[in-house]
Write an enzyme that holds these catalytic residues in place. Structure first.
Site, short mmCIF file in Angstrom:
data_model
loop_
_atom_site.label_atom_id
_atom_site.label_comp_id
_atom_site.label_asym_id
_atom_site.label_seq_id
_atom_site.Cartn_x
_atom_site.Cartn_y
_atom_site.Cartn_z
N PRO A 1 -36.35 147.98 105.02
CA PRO A 1 -35.29 147.32 105.79
C PRO A 1 -34.39 146.40 104.98
CG PRO A 1 -37.46 146.43 106.34
CD PRO A 1 -37.69 147.66 105.50
N ASN A 2 -33.13 146.50 105.28
CA ASN A 2 -32.05 145.65 104.73
C ASN A 2 -31.67 145.97 103.30
OD1 ASN A 2 -31.70 144.04 107.13
ND2 ASN A 2 -33.69 143.16 106.65
N ARG B 1 -24.89 140.98 99.74
CA ARG B 1 -25.30 139.66 100.23
C ARG B 1 -26.37 139.10 99.28
NH1 ARG B 1 -23.01 141.77 104.10
NH2 ARG B 1 -23.40 141.86 106.32
N TYR C 1 -31.06 138.87 94.90
CA TYR C 1 -31.25 140.31 94.73
C TYR C 1 -30.29 140.96 93.73
CZ TYR C 1 -34.12 139.56 98.86
OH TYR C 1 -35.08 139.11 99.72
N ASN D 1 -40.36 150.14 97.85
CA ASN D 1 -40.01 148.75 98.16
C ASN D 1 -39.87 148.69 99.69
OD1 ASN D 1 -39.02 146.23 98.59
ND2 ASN D 1 -37.40 146.33 97.06
N ALA E 1 -39.45 143.49 103.85
CA ALA E 1 -40.27 142.52 104.58
C ALA E 1 -41.48 143.16 105.27
CB ALA E 1 -39.40 141.78 105.60
N GLU F 1 -45.88 149.77 94.32
CA GLU F 1 -45.14 148.78 95.13
C GLU F 1 -44.16 148.04 94.21
OE1 GLU F 1 -47.80 146.04 97.06
OE2 GLU F 1 -46.19 144.60 97.48
N HIS G 1 -40.92 145.12 94.03
CA HIS G 1 -40.05 144.10 94.63
C HIS G 1 -39.04 143.63 93.60
CE1 HIS G 1 -42.45 144.03 98.19
NE2 HIS G 1 -43.53 143.96 97.43
N ARG H 1 -41.61 132.69 95.74
CA ARG H 1 -40.80 132.43 96.93
C ARG H 1 -41.67 131.84 98.05
NH1 ARG H 1 -37.12 137.49 98.12
NH2 ARG H 1 -36.13 135.92 99.44
O1 CA2 Z 1 -37.76 141.36 96.45
C1 CA2 Z 1 -37.81 142.38 97.14
O2 CA2 Z 1 -37.50 143.48 96.72
C2 CA2 Z 1 -38.18 142.28 98.62
O3 CA2 Z 1 -38.94 143.43 98.95
C3 CA2 Z 1 -36.88 142.25 99.39
C4 CA2 Z 1 -37.07 142.02 100.88
C5 CA2 Z 1 -37.96 140.79 101.12
O4 CA2 Z 1 -38.20 140.64 102.51
C6 CA2 Z 1 -39.28 140.89 100.38
O5 CA2 Z 1 -40.02 139.73 100.62
C7 CA2 Z 1 -39.03 141.05 98.90
C8 CA2 Z 1 -35.73 141.79 101.55
C9 CA2 Z 1 -34.79 142.93 101.38
C10 CA2 Z 1 -33.46 142.46 101.85
O6 CA2 Z 1 -32.50 142.99 100.99
C11 CA2 Z 1 -31.27 142.42 101.00
C12 CA2 Z 1 -30.47 142.75 99.96
C13 CA2 Z 1 -29.22 142.20 99.89
C14 CA2 Z 1 -28.76 141.36 100.88
C15 CA2 Z 1 -29.58 141.04 101.93
C16 CA2 Z 1 -30.84 141.59 102.00
#
Ligand code: CA2
Length: 155
Positions: A10-11, A18, A23, A78, A81, A102, A104, A111
């Site tokens: 997701p996302n 963003r 990221y 990946n 969340a 896995e 990230h 974090r």
């Molecule tokens: O660090 C990572 O790759 C995460 O898997 C990213 C997830 C986060 O919930 C994990 O704890 C760590 C969030 C992905 C959201 O991706 C975005 C990318 C750009 C802008 C907004 C969100």
């Protein structure tokens, strides 16, 4: 051609648009290209997917697990969340015979405390955190090496 699946949760479709401080500014299209480049060096194909839905990720893990022996070398996952919430994804990883790495982008351990726990790690063959998009290439290299070790052991 041997294939590695790269599954994004997701996302991650928002990558590069963003929160660049966390990221980076690489888009998901750039990430897909980087994965294909990393795989090409090993003559490996990439099946690259993203979904915001937990069930879709589970279905794809099952699909990767059903592929003929030797065809799918592994999965780079990946799960975003869902990593921290999904017992079902953790079960799906344990239920398939292909290795899952896995990944990230961020160092989740530096974090918020809720990001320190993963339901996925216990079933994974490896974990790569905190290397940004380079982490995907490291995971692909790792899976390629694991596959070579397996095939050398059969000779
Ligand atoms: O660090 C990572 O790759 C995460 O898997 C990213 C997830 C986060 O919930 C994990 O704890 C760590 C969030 C992905 C959201 O991706 C975005 C990318 C750009 C802008 C907004 C969100």
């Amino acid at each position: 051609m041997p294939t590695i699946w790269v599954l994004n949760g997701p996302n991650l479709n928002l990558l590069g648009t963003r929160e660049p401080a966390i990221y980076g500014s690489t888009t998901i299209a750039d990430l897909e290209r980087a994965c294909r480049d990393a795989a090409k060096a090993h003559s490996i194909e990439i099946d690259f997917r993203q979904s915001n839905h937990e069930g879709a990720l589970i279905d794809w893990l099952h699909e990767a697990g059903r592929s003929p022996t030797g065809e799918t070398l592994g999965v780079v996952l990946n799960a975003g969340a869902y990593t921290h919430t999904s017992v079902a994804l953790g079960d799906a990883i344990k239920a398939i015979a292909v290795p899952v790495i896995e990944v990230h982008l961020s160092n989740v351990h530096a974090r918020e405390p809720f990001r320190h726990h993963s339901h996925l790690s216990p079933g994974c063959a490896g974990i790569v955190v905190g290397f940004g998009v380079v982490g995907y290439a490291l995971a692909i290299d790792g899976l390629a090496r694991m596959a070579k070790t397996r095939s050398d052991a059969r000779k």
